[in-house]
Write an enzyme that holds these catalytic residues in place. Structure first.
Site, PDB file in Angstrom:
ATOM      1  N   THR A 184      11.208  24.759 -14.721  1.00 39.99           N
ATOM      2  CA  THR A 184       9.937  24.800 -13.989  1.00 39.99           C
ATOM      3  C   THR A 184       9.585  23.638 -13.365  1.00 39.99           C
ATOM      4  O   THR A 184      10.102  22.061 -13.405  1.00 39.99           O
ATOM      5  CB  THR A 184       8.597  25.641 -15.211  1.00 39.99           C
ATOM      6  OG1 THR A 184       8.654  24.204 -15.461  1.00 39.99           O
ATOM      7  CG2 THR A 184       8.985  26.715 -15.269  1.00 39.99           C
ATOM      8  N   GLU A 329       9.050  31.663 -15.755  1.00 41.72           N
ATOM      9  CA  GLU A 329       9.457  32.302 -16.727  1.00 41.72           C
ATOM     10  C   GLU A 329       9.722  33.751 -17.552  1.00 41.72           C
ATOM     11  O   GLU A 329       9.667  34.003 -18.884  1.00 41.72           O
ATOM     12  CB  GLU A 329       8.146  31.070 -17.900  1.00 41.72           C
ATOM     13  CG  GLU A 329       8.083  30.127 -18.209  1.00 41.72           C
ATOM     14  CD  GLU A 329       7.351  29.278 -17.142  1.00 41.72           C
ATOM     15  OE1 GLU A 329       7.721  29.626 -15.898  1.00 41.72           O
ATOM     16  OE2 GLU A 329       7.155  27.757 -17.392  1.00 41.72           O
ATOM     17  N   LYS A 438     -14.681  24.978 -11.710  1.00 39.21           N
ATOM     18  CA  LYS A 438     -15.481  24.815 -12.878  1.00 39.21           C
ATOM     19  C   LYS A 438     -16.850  24.544 -12.621  1.00 39.21           C
ATOM     20  O   LYS A 438     -16.952  23.547 -12.206  1.00 39.21           O
ATOM     21  CB  LYS A 438     -15.214  25.038 -14.774  1.00 39.21           C
ATOM     22  CG  LYS A 438     -15.021  25.831 -15.559  1.00 39.21           C
ATOM     23  CD  LYS A 438     -14.471  25.653 -16.666  1.00 39.21           C
ATOM     24  CE  LYS A 438     -15.340  26.882 -17.499  1.00 39.21           C
ATOM     25  NZ  LYS A 438     -14.169  26.961 -18.603  1.00 39.21           N
ATOM     26  N   TRP A 443     -16.495  30.873 -13.644  1.00 38.13           N
ATOM     27  CA  TRP A 443     -15.398  29.692 -12.722  1.00 38.13           C
ATOM     28  C   TRP A 443     -15.722  30.290 -10.632  1.00 38.13           C
ATOM     29  O   TRP A 443     -15.677  31.468 -10.742  1.00 38.13           O
ATOM     30  CB  TRP A 443     -14.015  30.327 -13.103  1.00 38.13           C
ATOM     31  CG  TRP A 443     -13.654  29.702 -14.541  1.00 38.13           C
ATOM     32  CD1 TRP A 443     -13.953  28.653 -14.914  1.00 38.13           C
ATOM     33  CD2 TRP A 443     -12.626  30.577 -15.397  1.00 38.13           C
ATOM     34  NE1 TRP A 443     -13.524  27.872 -15.962  1.00 38.13           N
ATOM     35  CE2 TRP A 443     -12.677  29.454 -16.168  1.00 38.13           C
ATOM     36  CE3 TRP A 443     -11.910  31.794 -15.054  1.00 38.13           C
ATOM     37  CZ2 TRP A 443     -11.775  29.736 -17.423  1.00 38.13           C
ATOM     38  CZ3 TRP A 443     -11.524  32.112 -16.679  1.00 38.13           C
ATOM     39  CH2 TRP A 443     -11.258  30.550 -17.843  1.00 38.13           C
TER      40      TRP A 443
HETATM   41  P1  ADP Z   1       6.260  26.447  -9.883  1.00 40.34           P
HETATM   42  O1  ADP Z   1       5.447  27.300  -8.230  1.00 40.34           O
HETATM   43  O2  ADP Z   1       5.662  25.945 -11.114  1.00 40.34           O
HETATM   44  O3  ADP Z   1       7.771  25.528  -9.067  1.00 40.34           O
HETATM   45  P2  ADP Z   1       7.292  29.354 -10.571  1.00 40.34           P
HETATM   46  O4  ADP Z   1       7.042  29.254  -9.301  1.00 40.34           O
HETATM   47  O5  ADP Z   1       7.368  29.691 -11.605  1.00 40.34           O
HETATM   48  O6  ADP Z   1       7.096  27.732 -11.177  1.00 40.34           O
HETATM   49  O7  ADP Z   1       5.417  29.153 -10.201  1.00 40.34           O
HETATM   50  C1  ADP Z   1       5.064  30.353 -10.594  1.00 40.34           C
HETATM   51  C2  ADP Z   1       3.715  30.237 -10.272  1.00 40.34           C
HETATM   52  O8  ADP Z   1       3.256  30.276  -9.058  1.00 40.34           O
HETATM   53  C3  ADP Z   1       2.642  31.801 -11.641  1.00 40.34           C
HETATM   54  O9  ADP Z   1       2.207  31.162 -12.778  1.00 40.34           O
HETATM   55  C4  ADP Z   1       1.149  32.109 -10.496  1.00 40.34           C
HETATM   56  O10 ADP Z   1       0.528  30.442 -11.002  1.00 40.34           O
HETATM   57  C5  ADP Z   1       1.934  31.082  -8.717  1.00 40.34           C
HETATM   58  N1  ADP Z   1       2.117  33.032  -8.313  1.00 40.34           N
HETATM   59  C6  ADP Z   1       2.977  33.448  -8.030  1.00 40.34           C
HETATM   60  N2  ADP Z   1       3.600  34.340  -7.561  1.00 40.34           N
HETATM   61  C7  ADP Z   1       1.636  34.095  -7.263  1.00 40.34           C
HETATM   62  C8  ADP Z   1       1.164  35.323  -6.324  1.00 40.34           C
HETATM   63  N3  ADP Z   1       1.258  36.619  -5.666  1.00 40.34           N
HETATM   64  N4  ADP Z   1       0.051  34.561  -6.225  1.00 40.34           N
HETATM   65  C9  ADP Z   1      -0.566  33.887  -6.961  1.00 40.34           C
HETATM   66  N5  ADP Z   1      -0.510  33.621  -7.489  1.00 40.34           N
HETATM   67  C10 ADP Z   1       1.388  33.286  -8.003  1.00 40.34           C
END
Ligand code: ADP
Length: 542
Positions: A184, A329, A438, A443
C-alpha cells in the site's frame, strides 16, 4: 461429516489454462512500450507464460521466492504474472510512480530476487540498483534489439523465453500458497505489503464476475487502464481470461487521446480506471468532438467519482458508470454502486444520488460501521463511522507482521475510511480517517465538498483540506486548480457551494493553485497539499 466433492485447489494457473482451452484464439492487444500495437492470443500467452516459468526455474527461483514486476499493462506483463505464480513463486507488483527511495525500501523489504521491467524504467533502475542488493537479475520486457546497454547485465525477455521450454506443470500446491504481493502506498508510515493467496485471488475473481459486480462476458472487450501494479488492475488480469474476454492493454500511454484511440479501434466495451484518467479522456473528447461508439460500461474507483463525470458519460456518451470502492487490502473490490430494485425504479436523477455513493457489498464481503468505542452504528445514511470489512479476500495481516495486529476482536479489518451506510446498504465514504476535518467536534466530509467544487465549470481539479483553527480546531479550506485560461473569485466558488452543503461546512477560504499533486495511484495527495499550504500560505485571489 465432510462433503464428498472433488478437491480442486483454487490456484490461478487454472484461469489461464481455462482461457487457453476454451478461448485460445481470443486476442490480447497491447500498446507496446516500443511503440507499435502488438497482437497475441490467450493460447500464445499461455505458452509463453510456461516458458517464463521454466526460465525462472533455470535462474534458481524457488517456490515462495519474490519475483517483482515494474511494468505497464501489456501481454508480456501478463505472461510474467502467470509464469511466476504458476510455479508457486510470489509476483510482487511494483508501482513506478513511487519515489525511487520508496521503491528501494519495498524491494528490500520483499527481498525481491528478480525484477521484470519495461524499457521506461531502466535509467531509474541504473541509478538505484546498488540500493537493491537482493536483486540478482533484471529482465527487460523487450527483445534483444531494443534492450540496449542502459542497464548493464540486464537480460532481454524475448531471448530468455525463446531459450526456455514450454513444458512444465503448473499448480499442484495448496490453494493458500502466496501468489501476489502489493504494497500500500504508505501515506502514513512505511509501505506495508499485502500478500494475496491463490485462493483469495481466485475467490475475488469469482465474486467480481457477478452480474451486479463487474458482469464481464466473453463478448466483452476489456481495457484495464487501472495499472496491474495498482491493486492487481482490480482483478481484470484474472477476470478477463476467466470469461475469455478480449483484453486491450494500454501500455504506458494513459492520456485522453491514446485511450480514446484504443477504445475506438479495438471496440472496447468495458474499462476501469481512477477518476483523473476519465477526466483526461472526457476533456479530450470535448476538445476534439470525439465519440464513444462501442464503450458500454466503465468502472470508476480508487477515489470518489465526481458527479460531473457520471453525468458526462451518461448524458453525452451513453456510457453506464459503476462507482466502486476498494483498497489494496481488499483484493481490491469491496463495494459497487449497482442498483437494487428500489433504486432501479427511481428517476435518473434520484438514481444518480446512489451512483455517487460507493455502493453495496457483494457476496463474500461483510461490512461494519462502528464508532471509536467499537459500537455498531445505525445504517441511516447520516451517521459517520469507521468502516470495517471482513471476508476471504481481505488482508488478515501485513507481510512480515508490519503494523502488528490488524484485525479486531470480531475479525474485521479497519479500512481507515470514514463512511455512512444507508437503508439500502449503500456505503458512502466521507473521508479517509486521516483526512477528515473535525470542526467544533463534528466531522466535515472533505470529499463531498471537493466533488461539488469540481463540478464548477471553471474548475479542473478541487481539493479540500483541514487547517488548524483556534476556536473550531479545524476548518475546511478549498483549493482549486482552474482550467487553462480561466480566472475566478473566491465568492464565485462559495456561492456555487451555497445550498449544496450545510452552511457550517462552507470553506473558510478558497485558494487558487497552479497544481494539485497526485499520489502514486492517481489520487490527490493531501499530505503533500497540507504541507505546501502550511509552508507557504497563499492568499485567495480578489
Ligand atoms: P493507496 O491509495 O493508499 O495507494 P489504495 O489504492 O489501496 O491505496 O487505496 C484505498 C483507499 O482509496 C481507500 O481506503 C479509500 O480511502 C480510497 N478509495 C478507493 N475507492 C474509493 C472511492 N470509490 N471513493 C472514495 N475513496 C475511495
Amino acid at each position: 461429516m465432510h462433503g464428498l466433492m472433488q478437491a480442486w485447489p483454487l490456484t490461478l494457473d487454472k484461469i489461464l489454462d481455462h482461457a487457453k482451452t476454451w478461448h485460445g484464439g481470443v486476442e490480447i492487444v497491447s500498446r507496446s512500450v516500443e511503440g507499435p500495437i502488438v497482437r497475441t492470443t490467450y493460447s500464445e500467452v499461455h505458452e509463453r507464460a510456461k516458458r517464463v516459468s521454466n526460465a525462472l526455474l533455470e535462474l534458481g527461483v524457488e517456490a515462495g521466492d519474490r519475483v517483482a514486476t515494474l511494468a505497464w499493462n501489456s501481454a508480456r506483463h501478463l505472461e510474467t504474472w502467470y509464469g511466476i505464480m504458476g510455479i508457486g513463486a510470489v509476483c510482487h507488483t511494483l508501482n513506478p510512480r513511487l519515489f525511487p527511495e520508496q521503491l528501494c525500501y519495498i524491494v528490500n523489504h520483499a527481498e525481491d530476487r528478480i525484477i521484470f521491467t519495461d524499457l521506461t524504467f531502466l535509467p531509474m533502475l541504473l541509478e538505484h540498483r546498488d540500493k537493491m542488493p537482493t536483486v540478482e537479475r533484471f529482465i527487460v520486457l523487450t527483445d534483444e534489439g531494443h534492450v540496449g546497454d542502459t542497464l548493464p547485465g540486464a537480460l532481454a525477455y524475448e531471448t530468455l523465453i525463446e531459450n526456455a521450454s514450454s513444458d512444465i506443470p503448473w499448480g499442484g500446491f495448496d490453494e493458500n500458497t502466496a501468489a501476489g504481493l502489493c504494497y500500500t502506498s504508505g501515506t502514513t508510515g512505511n509501505p506495508k505489503g499485502v500478500l494475496y493467496s491463490h485462493r483469495s485471488n481466485f475467490i475475488q475473481t469469482l465474486i467480481t464476475l457477478g452480474a451486479d459486480v463487474l458482469s464481464l462476458r466473453a463478448t466483452d472487450v476489456v481495457l484495464p487502464i487501472v495499472p496491474m501494479f495498482h491493486a492487481n488492475a482490480w482483478g481484470l488480469a484474472f477476470s478477463a481470461p476467466a470469461v475469455g474476454a478480449k483484453l486491450v492493454m494500454p501500455g504506458p500511454k494513459l492520456d485522453g487521446a491514446s485511450v480514446h484511440e484504443l477504445i475506438e479501434t479495438e471496440g472496447v466495451t468495458f474499462s476501469a480506471a481512477v477518476p483523473t484518467v476519465w477526466q483526461m479522456l472526457l476533456n479530450h473528447l470535448r476538445r476534439t468532438n470525439g465519440k464513444l461508439t462501442r464503450l458500454q460500461r466503465v468502472v470508476i474507483g480508487g477515489a470518489a467519482v465526481p458527479e460531473a463525470i457520471v453525468r458526462a458519460f451518461r448524458d453525452d456518451y451513453g456510457v453506464e458508470v459503476t462507482h466502486s470502492w476498494g483498497m489494496t487490502e481488499t483484493s481490491p473490490l469491496g463495494t459497487l454502486a449497482t442498483p437494487n430494485p428500489a433504486i432501479a425504479a427511481m428517476s435518473p436523477d434520484d438514481r444518480l444520488r446512489y451512483q455517487l455513493k460507493q455502493g453495496r457489498a457483494p457476496i463474500g464481503i461483510e461490512l461494519a460501521l462502528v464508532d471509536d468505542d467499537e459500537n455498531d452504528l445505525p445504517h441511516d445514511g447520516a451517521t459517520f463511522g469507521r468502516l470495517k470489512i471482513r471476508g476471504p479476500c481481505i488482508a488478515g495481516e501485513y507481510y512480515r507482521g508490519e503494523g502488528g495486529r490488524v484485525l479486531d476482536a470480531r475479525g474485521f479489518f479497519d479500512t481507515g475510511d470514514v463512511a455512512t451506510l444507508d437503508e439500502h446498504g449503500f456505503m458512502q465514504i466521507t473521508d479517509r480517517a486521516k483526512d477528515v476535518i473535525k470542526s467544533g467536534g463534528e466531522w466535515i466530509s472533505s470529499i463531498e465538498i471537493e466533488n461539488i467544487a469540481a463540478g464548477h465549470p471553471k474548475s479542473e481539479l478541487a481539493a479540500v483540506i483541514g487547517v488548524a483553527h483556534p476556536k473550531w480546531d479545524e476548518r475546511p479550506v478549498l483549493l482549486v486548480k482552474l482550467k487553462d485560461g480561466e480566472t475566478a473569485t473566491r465568492d464565485e466558488f462559495l456561492q456555487f457551494l451555497d445550498g449544496k452543503i450545510a452552511k457550517w461546512w462552507t470553506p473558510d477560504d478558497v485558494v487558487f493553485v497552479d497544481d494539485i499533486p497526485l499520489g502514486a495511484t492517481g489520487k490527490i495527495d493531501k499530505k503533500l497539499l497540507r504541507e505546501r499550504i502550511i509552508r507557504s500560505p497563499q492568499s485567495s485571489s480578489p
